[in-house]
Design a protein around this motif. Structure first.
Motif, mmCIF file in Angstrom:
data_model
loop_
_atom_site.group_PDB
_atom_site.id
_atom_site.type_symbol
_atom_site.label_atom_id
_atom_site.label_comp_id
_atom_site.label_asym_id
_atom_site.label_seq_id
_atom_site.Cartn_x
_atom_site.Cartn_y
_atom_site.Cartn_z
ATOM 1 N N GLU A 76 37.345 22.772 47.078
ATOM 2 C CA GLU A 76 38.204 23.894 47.443
ATOM 3 C C GLU A 76 38.450 24.759 46.216
ATOM 4 O O GLU A 76 38.684 24.244 45.116
ATOM 5 C CB GLU A 76 39.524 23.393 48.021
ATOM 6 C CG GLU A 76 39.391 22.798 49.408
ATOM 7 C CD GLU A 76 40.735 22.572 50.066
ATOM 8 O OE1 GLU A 76 40.788 22.651 51.307
ATOM 9 O OE2 GLU A 76 41.726 22.312 49.358
ATOM 10 N N ASP A 79 41.869 31.187 46.241
ATOM 11 C CA ASP A 79 41.529 32.594 46.483
ATOM 12 C C ASP A 79 42.722 33.441 46.041
ATOM 13 O O ASP A 79 43.763 33.456 46.684
ATOM 14 C CB ASP A 79 41.233 32.815 47.967
ATOM 15 C CG ASP A 79 40.712 34.213 48.254
ATOM 16 O OD1 ASP A 79 41.043 35.136 47.486
ATOM 17 O OD2 ASP A 79 39.989 34.398 49.249
ATOM 18 N N ASP A 86 39.313 28.889 49.459
ATOM 19 C CA ASP A 86 37.951 28.945 49.978
ATOM 20 C C ASP A 86 37.272 27.598 49.768
ATOM 21 O O ASP A 86 37.755 26.740 49.022
ATOM 22 C CB ASP A 86 37.161 30.058 49.277
ATOM 23 C CG ASP A 86 37.696 31.440 49.602
ATOM 24 O OD1 ASP A 86 38.388 31.575 50.623
ATOM 25 O OD2 ASP A 86 37.441 32.377 48.830
ATOM 26 N N GLU A 115 34.730 31.503 53.189
ATOM 27 C CA GLU A 115 35.985 32.182 52.906
ATOM 28 C C GLU A 115 37.001 31.854 53.995
ATOM 29 O O GLU A 115 36.725 32.008 55.181
ATOM 30 C CB GLU A 115 35.756 33.687 52.808
ATOM 31 C CG GLU A 115 34.820 34.064 51.653
ATOM 32 C CD GLU A 115 34.585 35.548 51.554
ATOM 33 O OE1 GLU A 115 34.932 36.264 52.519
ATOM 34 O OE2 GLU A 115 34.048 35.985 50.516
ATOM 35 N N ARG A 116 38.173 31.443 53.572
ATOM 36 C CA ARG A 116 39.187 30.997 54.523
ATOM 37 C C ARG A 116 40.457 31.826 54.340
ATOM 38 O O ARG A 116 40.857 32.138 53.210
ATOM 39 C CB ARG A 116 39.511 29.524 54.294
ATOM 40 C CG ARG A 116 38.268 28.637 54.287
ATOM 41 C CD ARG A 116 38.420 27.460 53.356
ATOM 42 N NE ARG A 116 38.970 26.287 53.990
ATOM 43 C CZ ARG A 116 39.466 25.259 53.315
ATOM 44 N NH1 ARG A 116 39.504 25.274 52.007
ATOM 45 N NH2 ARG A 116 39.943 24.216 53.961
ATOM 46 N N ASP A 126 36.558 23.065 58.561
ATOM 47 C CA ASP A 126 35.846 24.015 57.706
ATOM 48 C C ASP A 126 34.578 23.400 57.130
ATOM 49 O O ASP A 126 33.549 24.070 57.017
ATOM 50 C CB ASP A 126 36.760 24.493 56.579
ATOM 51 C CG ASP A 126 37.845 25.435 57.072
ATOM 52 O OD1 ASP A 126 37.700 25.964 58.187
ATOM 53 O OD2 ASP A 126 38.831 25.640 56.346
#
Length: 288
Positions: A76, A79, A86, A115-116, A126
């Motif tokens: 992880e 961002d 992300d 991209e989250r 994810d």
């Protein structure tokens, strides 16, 4: 999401490779259980007809293919824009012996960044989404290496920018392939893609596989304010040749504001005026 048919041609039995996941690495960050990660990879490889997870092969009796070692890495990343996290995921599968020379220097080693949005940090879901994309990209590399019929046109319809970039790079590296040479029309459509890499590679590809009849299709889509696109456009239209290319380059050479852009336009104009044969002329000399 792009769907793949059987990975075989002309009635041949599909070649299925067994994949054994040897290493899982979360790089010290949040991680899932090994059992969950293996289940994710198993489901993802189910989307790719050329691959089977080794454990499943043992149960189904299909374990006849070459055994390939694989690893999955994920981490992880903060961002800073929306304060989300992300997910960077890498799936690496050893290249099959029969395809190693054809598959390119990256082999079957693929990394994507998922991209989250802020607050959307369900790691398991994810990671499954990322692994699904990675499996499709790896399958596409195998299909391109095998020159599977119609694979280029199919991949160029994908909405996944990573699949598009990979296919456009293949066209750049194989411009004489019939599948590449028939793709100029679709390349023109991709010039306006949201991903900058796709647009630039599409312009470059048109210069390699297109002819004079494709010049206007390029010029009507190129973004005139984008210096990177314009530089590649000058080279591409010079390679395609023809009166439309010459007229455009003459105009550009007279009106370019930036010295580097003007120099690029002049170099391209000299090529199209005949000081240097265009790639289209080189390709078609043997067919006259």
């Amino acid at each position: 999401m792009l769907a793949f048919g059987p990975a075989c041609r002309d009635g041949e039995e599909a070649q299925v490779y067994r994949v054994e996941l040897h290493a899982i690495d979360a790089h010290g960050g949040p991680e899932l259980s090994e059992e969950r990660v293996r289940a994710i990879v198993r489901r993802s490889l189910g989307l790719a007809p050329s691959f089977e997870v080794a454990e499943r092969d043992l149960r189904s009796g299909r374990g006849r293919g070459e055994l390939l070692v694989a690893s999955l890495d994920y981490r992880e990343l903060p961002d800073a824009v929306d304060h989300g996290r992300d997910l960077l995921v890498r799936l690496s599968v050893a290249a099959p012996d029969e395809l190693e020379a054809k598959i390119g220097e990256d082999g079957l080693d693929v990394t994507i960044l998922l991209e989250r949005d802020a607050g959307d940090v369900e790691l398991s879901e994810d990671l499954q989404l990322a692994a699904d994309r990675l499996a499709l990209i790896i399958q596409a590399r195998v299909d391109l290496a095998r020159a599977r019929p119609d694979v280029v046109q199919a991949l160029l319809q994908s909405r996944d920018p990573e699949l598009l970039v990979m296919t456009l790079e293949w066209i750049r590296d194989h411009p004489e392939d019939p599948q590449a040479r028939s793709a100029a029309g679709r390349l023109a459509e991709l010039i306006t893609h949201d991903d900058e890499r796709v647009g630039l590679l599409a312009i470059e590809g048109m210069g390699l596989v297109g002819g004079p009849e494709h010049v206007q299709a390029l010029l009507t889509r190129v973004q005139l304010w984008d210096a990177s696109q314009m530089t590649r456009t000058y080279d591409a239209v010079a390679r395609m040749g023809g009166p439309d290319a010459q007229g455009f380059l003459e105009f550009a050479a007279r009106n370019e504001d930036e010295p580097e852009g003007r120099a690029a336009a002049l170099r391209a104009l000299r090529r199209v005026e005949g000081e240097e044969p265009t790639s289209f002329e080189k390709r078609n000399r043997g067919h006259r």
